[in-house]
Design a protein around this motif. Structure first.
Motif, mmCIF file in Angstrom:
data_model
loop_
_atom_site.group_PDB
_atom_site.id
_atom_site.type_symbol
_atom_site.label_atom_id
_atom_site.label_comp_id
_atom_site.label_asym_id
_atom_site.label_seq_id
_atom_site.Cartn_x
_atom_site.Cartn_y
_atom_site.Cartn_z
ATOM 1 N N HIS A 274 -10.267 24.473 104.804
ATOM 2 C CA HIS A 274 -10.424 25.582 103.945
ATOM 3 C C HIS A 274 -11.293 26.363 104.385
ATOM 4 C CE1 HIS A 274 -10.930 28.032 100.239
ATOM 5 N NE2 HIS A 274 -9.718 27.684 100.120
ATOM 6 N N MET A 275 -11.236 27.895 104.447
ATOM 7 C CA MET A 275 -12.144 28.782 105.036
ATOM 8 C C MET A 275 -13.342 28.645 104.423
ATOM 9 S SD MET A 275 -13.117 31.147 106.976
ATOM 10 C CE MET A 275 -11.881 31.450 107.805
ATOM 11 N N THR A 276 -13.567 28.371 103.205
ATOM 12 C CA THR A 276 -14.697 28.183 102.310
ATOM 13 C C THR A 276 -14.978 27.080 101.672
ATOM 14 O OG1 THR A 276 -14.018 29.517 100.428
ATOM 15 C CG2 THR A 276 -15.131 30.941 102.365
ATOM 16 N N GLY A 277 -13.828 26.180 101.403
ATOM 17 C CA GLY A 277 -14.019 24.928 100.635
ATOM 18 C C GLY A 277 -14.409 23.887 101.522
ATOM 19 N N LEU A 278 -15.162 22.831 100.634
ATOM 20 C CA LEU A 278 -15.526 21.530 101.370
ATOM 21 C C LEU A 278 -14.984 20.352 100.934
ATOM 22 C CD1 LEU A 278 -19.315 22.703 101.815
ATOM 23 C CD2 LEU A 278 -17.680 22.367 103.640
ATOM 24 N N LYS A 279 -14.501 19.374 101.297
ATOM 25 C CA LYS A 279 -14.109 18.201 100.714
ATOM 26 C C LYS A 279 -15.389 17.494 99.930
ATOM 27 C CE LYS A 279 -10.525 17.586 103.902
ATOM 28 N NZ LYS A 279 -9.835 16.671 105.018
ATOM 29 N N PRO A 280 -15.322 16.829 98.872
ATOM 30 C CA PRO A 280 -16.603 16.385 98.034
ATOM 31 C C PRO A 280 -17.140 15.110 98.886
ATOM 32 C CG PRO A 280 -14.377 15.956 96.813
ATOM 33 C CD PRO A 280 -14.046 16.886 98.145
ATOM 34 N N ASP A 281 -16.154 14.297 99.692
ATOM 35 C CA ASP A 281 -16.664 13.129 100.376
ATOM 36 C C ASP A 281 -17.598 13.318 101.721
ATOM 37 O OD1 ASP A 281 -14.763 13.992 102.354
ATOM 38 O OD2 ASP A 281 -13.610 12.171 102.115
ATOM 39 N N GLY A 282 -17.795 14.608 101.995
ATOM 40 C CA GLY A 282 -18.488 14.972 103.156
ATOM 41 C C GLY A 282 -18.249 14.122 104.546
ATOM 42 N N ASP A 317 -24.264 21.629 98.300
ATOM 43 C CA ASP A 317 -25.251 20.437 98.103
ATOM 44 C C ASP A 317 -24.747 19.067 97.743
ATOM 45 O OD1 ASP A 317 -26.888 22.806 98.210
ATOM 46 O OD2 ASP A 317 -27.732 22.751 96.100
ATOM 47 N N ARG A 318 -23.534 18.878 97.096
ATOM 48 C CA ARG A 318 -23.305 17.901 96.642
ATOM 49 C C ARG A 318 -22.333 17.339 98.040
ATOM 50 N NH1 ARG A 318 -21.283 19.479 90.385
ATOM 51 N NH2 ARG A 318 -23.221 19.787 89.686
ATOM 52 N N HIS A 319 -21.627 18.141 98.736
ATOM 53 C CA HIS A 319 -20.776 17.799 99.876
ATOM 54 C C HIS A 319 -21.967 17.212 100.744
ATOM 55 C CE1 HIS A 319 -19.944 18.825 103.977
ATOM 56 N NE2 HIS A 319 -18.721 18.447 103.777
ATOM 57 N N GLU A 320 -23.126 17.701 101.214
ATOM 58 C CA GLU A 320 -23.791 16.961 102.027
ATOM 59 C C GLU A 320 -24.706 15.930 101.543
ATOM 60 O OE1 GLU A 320 -27.024 19.272 103.915
ATOM 61 O OE2 GLU A 320 -27.058 20.713 102.583
ATOM 62 N N THR A 321 -24.884 15.739 100.343
ATOM 63 C CA THR A 321 -25.503 14.628 99.690
ATOM 64 C C THR A 321 -24.698 13.370 100.014
ATOM 65 O OG1 THR A 321 -26.947 15.693 98.044
ATOM 66 C CG2 THR A 321 -26.353 13.649 97.683
ATOM 67 N N ALA A 322 -23.172 13.806 99.663
ATOM 68 C CA ALA A 322 -22.254 12.563 100.010
ATOM 69 C C ALA A 322 -22.280 12.325 101.372
ATOM 70 C CB ALA A 322 -20.880 12.956 99.326
ATOM 71 N N ALA A 323 -22.227 13.188 102.290
ATOM 72 C CA ALA A 323 -22.209 12.754 103.933
ATOM 73 C C ALA A 323 -23.462 11.960 104.307
ATOM 74 C CB ALA A 323 -22.451 14.325 104.546
#
Length: 429
Positions: A274-282, A317-323
């Protein structure tokens, strides 16, 4: 012999102060440089705050001709490059010019120059057909982002590879990574590498207003940037630049250079989502971290500090915490993580280089910059985000990550010189 790349000079033009030491004081003191926008009247916009640079081009050493020719972003880059070269102790005149490279990153190029010229040529938007005769002679340069790299190249006399890297908000990391690759493959011995952006303008504000990415906390600008905080409501737009001298390690040692850090790992991934979206699992950011660790021949437990992207949006913030949890495992809970965007805002393509500069200084001074304004816990962001106050902390390896519109994910590892982590080197690709 494997060629390795090290940072020997740092230059910075950032909110909170022009120059490397002013930048570090802002970080180490946990001061925020966010305020109501002064570069234009922001009253019509949803988000009216930003992290601006108090920049006087004449005081910074630029001539009137340079000021007229160069967009604000180019001015930042040239001043940063000058400071980096002076800090490195390099005698540029003694270098073979074809062995000197430039790699500059930018997300939005000469935004301010382009907007100002459009306003002039269109009579503030009243004329659909613009009259080119009212444009400045160097208008074409504003339209070509590579102008930014060319200006730095002209400043230092670089006749080797000169390039502009534009990968959204990971541009600043990717430009340094490109310089590292030039050093390692033997295409250059020294590179001026970093990034610059000066996007605080009506058009940029309108774009981010439209997708509600920037904070509407206009009544309290100082506390508007709140990465990882449970009450955050968007990022704070910023401007700035950081440029570093990156050179081949053996040559740096031979001339007795002070080495801030060795760049031991670099990798990028895209989420193709997605252009601006992030998958939650990182997953994609975690993969970039894993590859960088593999290049450095380091175990995840070797990482002593993570400089997070930490934009201050819930999604990021939640995406990269998961990563971090995915790539570093249990060790993610045991090390400090922080976001300097809480203090200097999000300068789009420039911020990655500004963060690498912060990591180099943190390694040298063994101090972790804080996450300012972090007072309310987000239960889904449960790592040690170093709230409010800087922290003395022993560090040999620092991980810096970036996440950009378009799905770009980048990870870079820096090691303190003379340590076992630095000696491990990067694997042959």
């Amino acid at each position: 012999m494997t060629r390795r790349a090290v940072i020997t000079g740092v230059g910075a033009v950032v909110p909170g102060g022009v120059g490397r030491e002013a930048f570090w004081r802002t970080l180490s003191e946990g001061r925020t440089a966010t305020r109501r926008i002064t570069l234009f009247d922001p009253a019509a916009f949803r988000s009216q705050v930003a992290a601006e640079v108090d920049f006087d081009p004449a005081a910074a050493g630029l001539t009137p001709r340079q000021v007229r020719r160069m967009d604000r972003a180019a001015q930042f880059a040239v001043v940063s490059a000058r400071e980096a070269v002076a800090d490195s102790g390099l005698d540029l005149a003694a270098l073979a010019p074809e062995r000197l490279a430039v790699s500059i990153g930018s997300a939005v190029g000469c935004t301010m120059g382009l907007e100002e010229e459009y306003v002039t040529l269109s009579d503030s938007g009243r004329k659909w057909l613009v009259d080119h005769e009212y444009g400045v002679p160097h208008l074409y340069g504003y339209m070509v982002p590579s102008t930014l790299a060319a200006e730095v190249g002209r400043e230092v006399g670089a006749e080797g590879p000169v390039a502009l890297v534009s990968t959204g908000c990971t541009s600043g990391l990717d430009s340094i990574g490109h310089a590292v690759q030039l050093i390692e493959e033997g295409s250059a011995d020294v590179a001026l590498a970093g990034a610059t952006d000066a996007p605080i303008s009506p058009i940029t504000s309108a774009c981010f207003d439209a997708i509600k990415a920037t904070t509407p906390s206009n009544d309290d600008p100082e506390h508007a940037s709140r990465p990882f905080d449970g009450e955050r409501d968007g990022f704070v737009l910023a401007e700035g630049s950081a440029v570093m001298v990156v050179e081949e390690r053996e040559a740096a040692l031979a001339r007795g250079a002070r080495i801030y850090a060795e760049i031991v790992g670099f990798a990028g991934r895209s989420n193709a989502y997605h252009m601006t979206g992030l998958k939650p699992d990182g997953r994609e950011m975690a993969e970039a971290i894993d590859v960088a660790l593999g290049q450095a021949r380091l175990d995840p437990t070797a990482v002593d500090y993570v400089n997070a992207h930490g934009s201050g949006t819930k999604q990021n913030d939640r995406h990269e915490t998961a990563a971090f949890k995915r790539s570093l495992g249990q060790h993610a809970y045991d090390i400090p993580v922080s976001s300097i965007k809480s203090m200097v805002g999000h300068s789009l393509g420039a911020i990655g280089s500004i963060e690498v500069a912060a990591c180099a200084l943190a390694l040298e001074r063994q101090v972790v910059p804080p996450t300012a304004n972090l007072t309310t816990k987000d239960p889904l962001c449960d790592l040690d985000y170093v709230p409010v106050t800087a922290r003395e902390h022993a560090m040999d390896v620092v991980l810096s990550v970036g996440s950009g519109f378009g799905g770009f994910q980048t990870a870079m590892l820096l090691a303190r010189p003379g340590t076992a982590a630095a000696a491990a080197g990067r694997s042959t690709r």
